[in-house]
Design a protein around this motif. Structure first.
Motif, short mmCIF file in Angstrom:
data_model
loop_
_atom_site.label_atom_id
_atom_site.label_comp_id
_atom_site.label_asym_id
_atom_site.label_seq_id
_atom_site.Cartn_x
_atom_site.Cartn_y
_atom_site.Cartn_z
N ALA A 145 1.00 -1.05 -0.20
CA ALA A 145 -0.10 0.03 -0.12
C ALA A 145 1.00 1.35 -0.05
N LEU A 146 1.83 1.23 0.84
CA LEU A 146 2.77 2.20 0.69
C LEU A 146 3.84 2.59 -0.60
N ALA A 147 3.83 1.32 -1.17
CA ALA A 147 4.68 1.44 -2.38
C ALA A 147 3.80 2.02 -3.44
N ILE A 148 2.31 2.03 -3.48
CA ILE A 148 1.61 2.47 -4.58
C ILE A 148 1.15 3.95 -4.13
N GLY A 149 1.85 4.30 -2.97
CA GLY A 149 1.46 6.03 -2.78
C GLY A 149 0.67 6.40 -1.65
N MET A 150 0.02 5.29 -1.19
CA MET A 150 -0.89 5.51 -0.06
C MET A 150 -0.10 6.14 1.19
N THR A 151 -0.82 6.95 1.98
CA THR A 151 -0.19 7.28 3.19
C THR A 151 -0.64 6.12 4.14
N ARG A 152 0.04 6.20 5.39
CA ARG A 152 -0.15 5.12 6.06
C ARG A 152 -1.66 5.26 6.70
N ALA A 153 -2.15 6.18 6.81
CA ALA A 153 -3.69 6.46 7.41
C ALA A 153 -4.42 5.71 6.32
#
Lengths: 166, 221
Positions: free
Chosen positions: B125-133
């Motif tokens: 998820a972080l790799a595709i650009g989502m923030t942690r939240a």
């Protein structure tokens, strides 16, 4: 906050609280023993029902293959239980059993509402004498904390020892 | 046994018990809703990178898990007002106690659930650009809730049972009304049996629906 804490009167009556602690441990021990006995025989009373669940879960978790293997060797149901199933089942029952017992220890506080002289009841008596509910209830909260954290550490130790072979 | 049960006092006074039931629900539902939300926040604290924040979270959770609920309610009603100088009503104290208690248990459930989700999910998820939240909200938490549903429904049922303890600090909920009636009419058997029956009717459908919900969600596994 201009309340001046004073644990003096509470500590003067610490013997009453110590008696309450002793009674708490007593009623918890008796409840656990009776609950185990009752749970083995019938599932009446709350602790009995909870322990019956634990026993049933442990026995049911033994794979059917064990039963079938035993039957193939010609063992009776009773012999199977005694020699094959129960030794394994008891090891699996230990963690939930300890969890239930821990909750039972906490539930003993309710005995105070029926005027059994457990820790909470004694605290209410001390409060009536000293008129310092903040110190009294904080003290017994700490006492319960110590009692239960000790119990949980002992439980962890017991669990590690009893389930070591798995 | 020469005792003849007479359930007419229960039927004559059903409105008293109904009022108690309404107060029970007023304690039960808000405690669960706010407690679960608080538990989610607390779980984030428990999983924080800073050791200090994790430590505070741990102390909070252990305080609520290693003391009996009755002690917590009594402390919040009798001792806490002295600390802050404001007298809480019995209802407010019970609500505060049960909410904080639920948040402590809920944080452990959330924490266990979040840790059980594979790290790869968060990394992807972080790799595709989502923030942690965003990752939490869209990827992790839906799975956590599905996995931890039995534990959550267990909590809901436990809080319903704990609400009866509020009667000790004189909240006028079902148990309190039951004791009031049984001491007024000197017929504890009928009244308290009726009260136990009402608690059962209140809680059992929850248990049943929880089982159905679990099976429904497990279909996608």
């Amino acid at each position: 906050m201009d309340y001046s804490w004073d644990f003096g009167p509470v500590l003067e009556r610490f013997d009453m609280l110590a008696l309450g602690m002793l009674n708490t441990v007593k009623i918890a021990a008796v409840s656990i023993v009776l609950g185990v006995l009752v749970g083995l025989v019938l599932a009446t009373t709350q602790s009995g029902a909870l322990y019956a669940e634990v026993f049933r879960g442990g026995i049911v978790s033994i794979e059917r293959g064990q039963w079938e293997g035993g039957r193939a060797l010609g063992m009776t149901h009773f012999a199977l239980m005694r020699r094959v199933v129960l030794p394994q089942a008891i090891s699996r029952m230990v963690p939930p059993f300890i969890e239930r017992s821990f909750e039972l220890l906490k539930t003993t506080a309710l005995a105070s509402t029926l005027a059994y002289a457990d820790l909470l009841y004694q605290a209410m008596l001390v409060n009536a004498e000293t008129f310092r509910p903040l110190e009294v209830y904080t003290t017994i909260a700490l006492m319960y904390l110590v009692l239960l954290v000790t119990a949980s550490q002992l439980a962890r130790l017991a669990e590690a020892r009893l389930t070591a072979y798995q | 046994m020469n005792y003849v049960p007479d359930f007419s006092i229960v039927t004559d006074n059903w409105i008293v018990l109904l009022r108690g039931l309404w107060v029970t629900i007023q304690i039960w539902i808000p405690s669960i809703v706010i407690g679960l939300a608080g538990g989610l926040l607390l779980a984030q604290a428990r999983l924080a990178r800073s050791g200090w924040i994790r430590g505070i979270g741990l102390v909070y959770v252990e305080l609520f898990r290693d003391t009996p609920v009755l002690i917590q309610l009594i402390w919040f009603y009798f001792a806490f007002p002295i600390l802050v100088g404001v007298q809480l009503s019995p209802y407010a104290a019970a609500l505060l106690g049960l909410t904080l208690n639920t948040s402590a248990y809920a944080s452990e459930i959330f924490r266990g659930g979040i840790k059980s989700i594979h790290r790869g999910q968060m990394e992807a998820a972080l790799a595709i650009g989502m923030t942690r939240a965003q990752a939490m909200r869209r990827v992790i938490l839906p799975q956590v809730i599905k996995r931890m549903l039995p534990a959550f429904t267990n909590r809901v049922i436990e809080v319903a049972k704990m609400s009866s303890l509020a009667s000790v600090i004189s909240v006028h909920e079902l148990m309190y009304q039951g004791r009031l009636l049984s001491s007024t009419y000197y017929r504890p058997f009928e009244i308290l049996t009726a009260v136990a029956f009402i608690y059962f009717v209140l809680i059992y459908p929850g248990t049943f629906l929880a089982g159905r919900l679990e099976k429904h969600l497990a279909r996608s596994n």
